[in-house]
Design a protein around this motif. Structure first.
Motif, PDB file in Angstrom:
ATOM      1  N   GLU A  35       0.737  -1.144  -0.098  1.00 32.25           N
ATOM      2  CA  GLU A  35       0.094  -0.143   0.061  1.00 32.25           C
ATOM      3  C   GLU A  35       1.145   1.354   0.196  1.00 32.25           C
ATOM      4  O   GLU A  35       1.834   1.109   0.656  1.00 32.25           O
ATOM      5  CB  GLU A  35      -0.627   0.032   1.204  1.00 32.25           C
ATOM      6  N   GLN A  36       0.656   2.329  -0.843  1.00 27.55           N
ATOM      7  CA  GLN A  36       1.150   3.592  -0.775  1.00 27.55           C
ATOM      8  C   GLN A  36       0.860   4.407   0.305  1.00 27.55           C
ATOM      9  O   GLN A  36       1.777   5.172   0.704  1.00 27.55           O
ATOM     10  CB  GLN A  36       0.918   4.095  -2.272  1.00 27.55           C
TER      11      GLN A  36
ATOM     12  N   VAL B 245      -0.838   4.218   4.459  1.00 25.84           N
ATOM     13  CA  VAL B 245      -1.649   3.403   5.361  1.00 25.84           C
ATOM     14  C   VAL B 245      -1.830   4.586   6.585  1.00 25.84           C
ATOM     15  O   VAL B 245      -1.378   5.552   6.524  1.00 25.84           O
ATOM     16  CB  VAL B 245      -0.710   2.322   5.970  1.00 25.84           C
TER      17      VAL B 245
ATOM     18  N   ARG C 223       1.908   1.059 -10.606  1.00 27.37           N
ATOM     19  CA  ARG C 223       1.282   2.001  -9.737  1.00 27.37           C
ATOM     20  C   ARG C 223       2.586   3.150  -9.554  1.00 27.37           C
ATOM     21  O   ARG C 223       2.417   4.280  -8.950  1.00 27.37           O
ATOM     22  CB  ARG C 223       1.001   1.485  -8.400  1.00 27.37           C
TER      23      ARG C 223
ATOM     24  N   GLN D 217       6.345   4.583   1.329  1.00 32.65           N
ATOM     25  CA  GLN D 217       5.036   4.381   1.997  1.00 32.65           C
ATOM     26  C   GLN D 217       4.789   5.631   3.040  1.00 32.65           C
ATOM     27  O   GLN D 217       5.670   5.921   3.784  1.00 32.65           O
ATOM     28  CB  GLN D 217       5.050   3.098   2.609  1.00 32.65           C
TER      29      GLN D 217
ATOM     30  N   ALA E 253      -4.873   6.316  -2.199  1.00 36.80           N
ATOM     31  CA  ALA E 253      -5.331   5.312  -1.411  1.00 36.80           C
ATOM     32  C   ALA E 253      -6.862   5.767  -0.933  1.00 36.80           C
ATOM     33  O   ALA E 253      -7.077   6.953  -0.932  1.00 36.80           O
ATOM     34  CB  ALA E 253      -4.446   5.249   0.045  1.00 36.80           C
ATOM     35  N   THR E 254      -7.406   4.757  -0.255  1.00 32.02           N
ATOM     36  CA  THR E 254      -8.771   5.009   0.314  1.00 32.02           C
ATOM     37  C   THR E 254      -8.588   4.357   1.916  1.00 32.02           C
ATOM     38  O   THR E 254      -8.198   3.081   1.837  1.00 32.02           O
ATOM     39  CB  THR E 254      -9.845   4.342  -0.336  1.00 32.02           C
ATOM     40  N   LEU E 255      -8.535   5.583   2.776  1.00 33.99           N
ATOM     41  CA  LEU E 255      -8.331   4.983   4.325  1.00 33.99           C
ATOM     42  C   LEU E 255      -9.363   5.076   5.064  1.00 33.99           C
ATOM     43  O   LEU E 255     -10.090   5.925   5.223  1.00 33.99           O
ATOM     44  CB  LEU E 255      -7.092   5.714   4.797  1.00 33.99           C
TER      45      LEU E 255
END
Length: 123
Positions: free
Chosen positions: A4-5, A7, A122, A79, A58-60
């Protein structure tokens, strides 16, 4: 496995939940300088206009996290870790009055993670 890019820490998720209860759906934009340095800025969703020059990283916890393409070029090998620390947030960011602020920590991806990100398209 592609890492994940972006978190988030449990503290960041807890603050997002609290802010969502007060303000509705949220969004983040990683600032590239200017008024609040390079802070992650939290807005009510739709109040900050993103465009072709922004990347959804991302979607957090249901919350989209954007960054400008030009800034992503500098950060794509790391990251990003969304966290919370005591202190005043950015004057335009929703957490400002809460006595805490969102903060980005980072770690450099390993060579294997970079290879996985490249092969996935990505980065």
């Amino acid at each position: 496995m592609v890492p994940e890019q972006v978190v988030s820490t449990p503290a960041a998720v807890e603050l997002m939940m609290s802010l969502r209860a007060k303000h509705g759906e949220l969004m983040f934009h990683q600032s590239g300088g200017c008024c609040d340095g390079s802070s992650p800025m939290c807005y009510p969703r739709g109040e900050f206009l993103v465009g072709d020059s922004d990347v959804l990283l991302a979607t957090l916890d249901g919350t989209p996290f954007y960054m400008s393409k030009s800034q992503f070029e500098y950060w794509k090998h790391t990251q990003l870790i969304l966290d919370v620390v005591p202190g005043r947030g950015g004057m335009f960011s929703l957490e400002g009055p809460e006595g805490v602020r969102f903060l980005i920590r980072s770690r450099v991806f390993t060579d294997e993670e970079i290879a996985a990100l490249r092969s996935s398209g990505r980065i």
